[in-house]
Design a protein around this motif. Structure first.
Motif, PDB file in Angstrom:
ATOM      1  N   MET A   1       0.826  -1.205   0.000  1.00 28.04           N
ATOM      2  CA  MET A   1       0.000   0.000   0.000  1.00 28.04           C
ATOM      3  C   MET A   1       0.863   1.259   0.000  1.00 28.04           C
ATOM      4  N   ARG A   2       1.926   1.245   0.785  1.00 35.21           N
ATOM      5  CA  ARG A   2       2.830   2.400   0.830  1.00 35.21           C
ATOM      6  C   ARG A   2       3.567   2.554  -0.496  1.00 35.21           C
ATOM      7  N   GLY A   3       4.052   1.440  -1.045  1.00 36.80           N
ATOM      8  CA  GLY A   3       4.768   1.485  -2.311  1.00 36.80           C
ATOM      9  C   GLY A   3       3.915   2.005  -3.452  1.00 36.80           C
ATOM     10  N   ARG A   4       2.631   1.781  -3.367  1.00 41.61           N
ATOM     11  CA  ARG A   4       1.707   2.250  -4.394  1.00 41.61           C
ATOM     12  C   ARG A   4       1.330   3.719  -4.180  1.00 41.61           C
ATOM     13  N   GLY A   5       1.726   4.261  -3.023  1.00 39.51           N
ATOM     14  CA  GLY A   5       1.362   5.627  -2.700  1.00 39.51           C
ATOM     15  C   GLY A   5      -0.051   5.755  -2.175  1.00 39.51           C
ATOM     16  N   PHE A   6      -0.632   4.627  -1.788  1.00 36.15           N
ATOM     17  CA  PHE A   6      -2.007   4.637  -1.301  1.00 36.15           C
ATOM     18  C   PHE A   6      -2.078   5.184   0.119  1.00 36.15           C
ATOM     19  N   THR A   7      -1.020   4.976   0.893  1.00 36.74           N
ATOM     20  CA  THR A   7      -0.940   5.519   2.250  1.00 36.74           C
ATOM     21  C   THR A   7       0.259   6.453   2.359  1.00 36.74           C
ATOM     22  N   THR A   8       0.188   7.382   3.297  1.00 40.94           N
ATOM     23  CA  THR A   8       1.308   8.271   3.584  1.00 40.94           C
ATOM     24  C   THR A   8       2.282   7.560   4.528  1.00 40.94           C
TER      25      THR A   8
END
Length: 278
Positions: free
Chosen positions: A234-241
Motif C-alpha cells: 500500500m505504501r509502495g503504491r502511494g495509497f498511504t502516507t
C-alpha cells in the motif's frame, strides 16, 4: 440496469460443512427475490463425500445453471476465485462463502446500486455462531465514496462475503492476488486506486458465521508477515502516507501478537457493533 444478469461466485473446500453449504446455497439462489442467472461453484481441491453429495443435491435442485470448477489441488482462496472469475459468463459477479447466509432481498438491493454506475457494492453483516436466530454482533461498513476511500487507508472497507462487483473493474485492478487472509483487502485497495466507484449498504444483508477459530486465524507470525507485506504494498503504491504506514504497522501489526481473548475484545469494539442476543 437493475435487471442486468449476474453470476454468483461460491468457493468450497474440504473444511466446509455440508449443512452449512446447503443453507448458503439455498439462501443465495432459491430464496432470493432476484436470483442469480448462473452459479459458478469452485471446488478448491479434493472434498469429503458428504460435502460432494450436498453440492450435487444442491446443483440438481437449482433453478439456475451451475458450473462446477474442480481444482485438482487446494490452491487457496485467491487462486480459486481467479479460476472462478474466468468461468463467470456475466459482467456482474456476486460473492458468497459456503458457510454464510444471504437475506432474501440482498441481490435485488445491491443490483439497484450497481445500476447507478457503481463498480462494487458491499453490505453490512450480522454475525452468528451457529443459530441464525441468535445474533452475536453486527458489522456496519463505511458508506459513501469519500468515507470508504478514507477508511480503506486503515481498514478493509468491505465485508468480502457481501460484495457484488463488475468483473471489468476487478480485472482492471489486477484481480485476486494471494496475500494471507487479506487478498480481498489488497484487491479493494487496488480497485479504489484504479478509479473504481465504490458503495456500501449499511443494512445487514448477509449473516456471517463466526467459527470457533476465527480469532486465532487473525493472529500469529504468518498473519503478521502478510500484514507487513500488505502495508508495504500500500505504501509502495502511494495509497498511504508515511505516517499512515507507521500507524498501521503499530496498530494492525501488534494486533497479530495479542492473546486471542484480547484480540477478540478489540475486534468486537473496533469492527463489530454488538447487538442484543435473541
Amino acid at each position: 440496469m437493475a435487471d442486468e444478469p449476474f453470476s454468483l461466485l461460491l468457493p468450497v473446500y474440504f473444511r466446509d460443512d455440508p449443512e452449512h453449504f446447503r443453507l448458503a446455497f439455498k439462501s443465495s439462489v432459491l430464496d432470493q427475490t432476484r436470483a442469480p442467472d448462473e452459479v459458478v461453484l469452485v471446488q478448491d481441491g479434493p472434498i469429503p463425500p458428504a460435502l460432494d453429495e450436498a453440492i450435487s443435491e444442491s446443483v440438481e435442485a437449482s433453478p439456475v445453471p451451475v458450473t462446477r470448477v474442480r481444482l485438482a489441488q487446494n490452491v487457496g482462496l485467491a487462486v480459486a476465485l481467479e479460476k472462478g472469475l474466468e468461468a463467470c459468463r456475466h459482467g456482474i459477479v456476486a460473492r458468497m462463502d459456503a458457510d454464510d447466509v444471504s437475506l432474501p432481498d440482498r441481490f435485488a438491493r445491491q443490483l439497484e446500486v450497481l445500476a447507478t454506475g457503481v463498480d462494487i457494492v458491499g453490505t453490512g453483516m450480522l454475525e452468528f455462531l451457529d443459530d441464525t436466530k441468535v445474533v452475536s454482533g453486527r458489522r456496519v461498513p463505511p458508506t459513501g465514496q469519500q468515507e470508504i476511500v478514507r477508511y480503506s487507508r486503515f481498514h478493509d472497507p468491505f465485508n468480502h462475503p457481501t460484495v457484488v462487483y463488475r468483473k471489468a473493474a476487478v480485472r482492471k485492478a489486477g484481480g485476486y492476488q494471494p496475500l494471507g487472509l487479506m487478498e480481498d483487502y489488497w484487491l479493494f485497495v487496488r480497485m479504489i486506486d484504479s478509479g473504481a466507484k465504490v458503495a456500501n449498504l449499511p443494512d445487514p444483508l448477509v449473516m456471517y458465521r463466526v467459527g470457533a477459530g476465527a480469532y486465532n486465524r487473525r493472529g500469529g507470525l504468518g498473519q503478521f508477515r502478510a500484514e507487513l507485506r500488505l502495508q508495504r504494498l500500500m505504501r509502495g503504491r502511494g495509497f498511504t502516507t508515511r505516517s499512515q504506514y507507521a500507524r498501521n504497522l503499530v496498530t494492525r501489526g501488534l494486533y497479530r501478537f495479542l492473546p486471542v481473548a484480547v484480540r477478540k475484545v478489540l475486534y468486537q469494539r473496533i469492527i463489530v457493533r454488538n447487538v442484543p442476543h435473541g
